[in-house]
Scaffold this motif. Structure first.
Motif, PDB file in Angstrom:
ATOM      1  N   ARG A   1       0.844  -1.193   0.000  1.00  0.00           N
ATOM      2  CA  ARG A   1       0.000   0.000   0.000  1.00  0.00           C
ATOM      3  C   ARG A   1       0.881   1.245   0.000  1.00  0.00           C
ATOM      4  O   ARG A   1       2.108   1.160   0.070  1.00  0.00           O
TER       5      ARG A   1
ATOM      6  N   THR B   1      -9.106  -0.204  -0.982  1.00  0.00           N
ATOM      7  CA  THR B   1     -10.490   0.228  -0.765  1.00  0.00           C
ATOM      8  C   THR B   1     -10.598   1.744  -0.614  1.00  0.00           C
ATOM      9  O   THR B   1     -11.639   2.321  -0.942  1.00  0.00           O
ATOM     10  N   TYR B   2      -9.530   2.390  -0.137  1.00  0.00           N
ATOM     11  CA  TYR B   2      -9.565   3.857  -0.070  1.00  0.00           C
ATOM     12  C   TYR B   2      -9.799   4.442  -1.461  1.00  0.00           C
ATOM     13  O   TYR B   2     -10.696   5.270  -1.667  1.00  0.00           O
ATOM     14  N   TYR B   3      -8.982   4.011  -2.430  1.00  0.00           N
ATOM     15  CA  TYR B   3      -9.120   4.561  -3.777  1.00  0.00           C
ATOM     16  C   TYR B   3     -10.423   4.091  -4.435  1.00  0.00           C
ATOM     17  O   TYR B   3     -11.060   4.855  -5.173  1.00  0.00           O
TER      18      TYR B   3
ATOM     19  N   ASN C   1     -13.277   3.461  -2.922  1.00  0.00           N
ATOM     20  CA  ASN C   1     -14.383   4.245  -2.359  1.00  0.00           C
ATOM     21  C   ASN C   1     -14.379   5.695  -2.843  1.00  0.00           C
ATOM     22  O   ASN C   1     -15.414   6.364  -2.855  1.00  0.00           O
ATOM     23  N   GLU C   2     -13.184   6.192  -3.244  1.00  0.00           N
ATOM     24  CA  GLU C   2     -13.079   7.548  -3.777  1.00  0.00           C
ATOM     25  C   GLU C   2     -13.440   7.623  -5.253  1.00  0.00           C
ATOM     26  O   GLU C   2     -13.400   8.696  -5.850  1.00  0.00           O
TER      27      GLU C   2
ATOM     28  N   ASP D   1      -7.860  -5.783  -5.054  1.00  0.00           N
ATOM     29  CA  ASP D   1      -7.924  -5.824  -3.598  1.00  0.00           C
ATOM     30  C   ASP D   1      -7.293  -7.129  -3.111  1.00  0.00           C
ATOM     31  O   ASP D   1      -7.691  -8.224  -3.524  1.00  0.00           O
TER      32      ASP D   1
ATOM     33  N   PHE E   1      -2.827   4.603   2.316  1.00  0.00           N
ATOM     34  CA  PHE E   1      -3.937   4.507   1.367  1.00  0.00           C
ATOM     35  C   PHE E   1      -3.932   3.110   0.764  1.00  0.00           C
ATOM     36  O   PHE E   1      -3.012   2.740   0.033  1.00  0.00           O
ATOM     37  N   ASN E   2      -4.969   2.338   1.082  1.00  0.00           N
ATOM     38  CA  ASN E   2      -5.063   0.974   0.566  1.00  0.00           C
ATOM     39  C   ASN E   2      -5.989   0.926  -0.651  1.00  0.00           C
ATOM     40  O   ASN E   2      -6.454   1.962  -1.145  1.00  0.00           O
TER      41      ASN E   2
END
Length: 394
Positions: A331, A348-350, A352-353, A363, A345-346
């Motif tokens: 990450r 799922t962060y990107y 979800n953005e 993932d 920042f993993n």
């Protein structure tokens, strides 16, 4: 009687003709300034000036302006002036690299000399004041017009030890419609000088006008079209991380296409780190990749892999990836000095953005929902574009 009238009319006609000729001979065109005369290019927030003399002959700043109108068909000359006091009561003429086509270029070396006259300390920052004078006739002419005063901020850098200026070519040359100072011809190709170890860098004016935004890099201007050249796929295939304001023009030569805002930028082509950047403009100075999927880093902080700010809110690097099962996760972190306490920042962060993420990144479905790399092992250019919300691999 009729003859008298004819003779009188003849004399009257001759008199009027003579008078008219005298009036025509006395007509003069008087030059007088008309309309706006101002700078047309975008200036940088600051101009960094290396202490080393190796870059002194490089372009330091460009001043572009519209033609001055004196309301008569006459040649107009231009000169660049500077003023330490700022009101130009002490105006001096600035030596320039070039002065043609309503554009004046000033070298880094000349900016450093001006900074010395302004008593700006090294290292340190300060403002230099400029204006362009347009005049008709001799330089002592009082028929003149001035642009508004333009101040630029210069940053005088400390001398660096161990900096190597060593490139395969003395400079690269930019030619194409996307570089309007050059165009598709060899009358005025734009030079990108060697500025470091495998690094070419300099100021370039770029435009994104539809169907007039393409260009490419050449190595030898003396060979013109016979020169070896580098188009967009060349750099992409070599694994370069490329500023997202550049893309493949998809024309006959797969040139570069510039898609950003028209303006003057510091463009850097770094063959050592395999990145192409415009002016740095990112939330963080860099991002750091850590994890087994990035074997040059691994899950530790001895050698995290840096993703450079490419400008335009993007980060990128040429990164060695590994796809070995159960050892392909990683990450991104924002501050290597904080190590595990750094914001990270993993996947799922990107996700979800709303980022569009390259399909070779998925993932990992591990405890931290890290990224997992599933492509072919090896070096690839990765770009995280925080403006357009994409993560791409070359």
């Amino acid at each position: 009687m009729k003859n008298f009238i004819k003779i009188s009319a003849l004399f009257l006609t001759l008199f009027l003709s003579f008078t008219s000729c005298e009036e025509d001979d006395s007509l003069e065109f008087v030059a007088a300034p008309q309309g706006e005369f101002e700078f047309t290019n975008t200036f940088l927030s600051e101009y960094s000036l290396p202490a080393e003399s190796s870059t002194n002959d490089n372009i330091g700043v460009i001043f572009s302006f519209n033609p001055a109108n004196f309301d008569v068909p006459t040649n107009v000359s231009y000169e660049l002036q500077s003023s330490v006091l700022g009101d130009f009561s002490d105006a001096t003429i600035v030596p320039t690299l070039s002065n043609a086509n309503n554009q004046i270029e000033v070298s880094i070396g000349e900016l450093k000399l001006l900074a010395e006259a302004y008593e700006i300390p090294v290292p340190g920052m300060g403002d230099l004041n400029f204006r362009v004078r347009a005049f008709v006739g001799d330089p002592i002419s009082t028929t003149e017009k001035f642009t508004p005063i333009q101040s630029i901020t210069v940053n005088l850098l400390e001398p660096q030890t161990g900096v190597v200026v060593n490139c395969e070519y003395d400079q690269l040359w930019l030619v194409g419609a996307g570089v309007p100072d050059a165009g598709w011809g060899w009358g005025s190709p734009v030079a990108l000088p060697c500025a470091g170890d495998g690094v070419y860098s300099g100021e370039v004016t770029l435009q994104s006008t539809t169907d007039a935004n393409n260009f490419r890099f050449f190595t030898d201007a003396t060979l013109e079209w016979s020169s070896p050249s580098f188009n967009y796929p060349y750099f992409a295939n070599e694994g370069f991380a490329i500023n997202p304001d550049f893309e493949d023009a998809m024309d006959g030569d797969n040139n570069f296409a510039f898609t950003g805002a028209n303006g003057t930028y510091t463009l850097t082509v770094d063959f050592t780190n395999k990145i192409i950047t415009l002016d740095a403009n990112c939330e963080y100075e860099q991002l750091w990749a850590v994890g087994a999927g990035v074997p040059d880093a691994g899950w530790g902080w001895d050698s995290p892999v840096q993703l450079y700010c490419l400008g335009s809110g993007a980060y990128g690097a040429n990164v060695n990836f590994a796809s070995t099962a159960d050892s392909n996760n990683f990450r991104f972190f924002s501050d290597a000095t904080l190590e595990w306490d750094s914001p990270s920042f993993n996947y799922t962060y990107y996700e979800n953005e709303g980022y569009a993420i390259d399909p070779d990144l998925v993932d990992a479905m591990d405890g931290d929902n890290n990224f997992a790399y599933i492509g072919a092992d090896g070096y690839r250019g990765i770009v995280i574009d925080t403006v357009n919300k994409t993560i791409t691999l070359n």
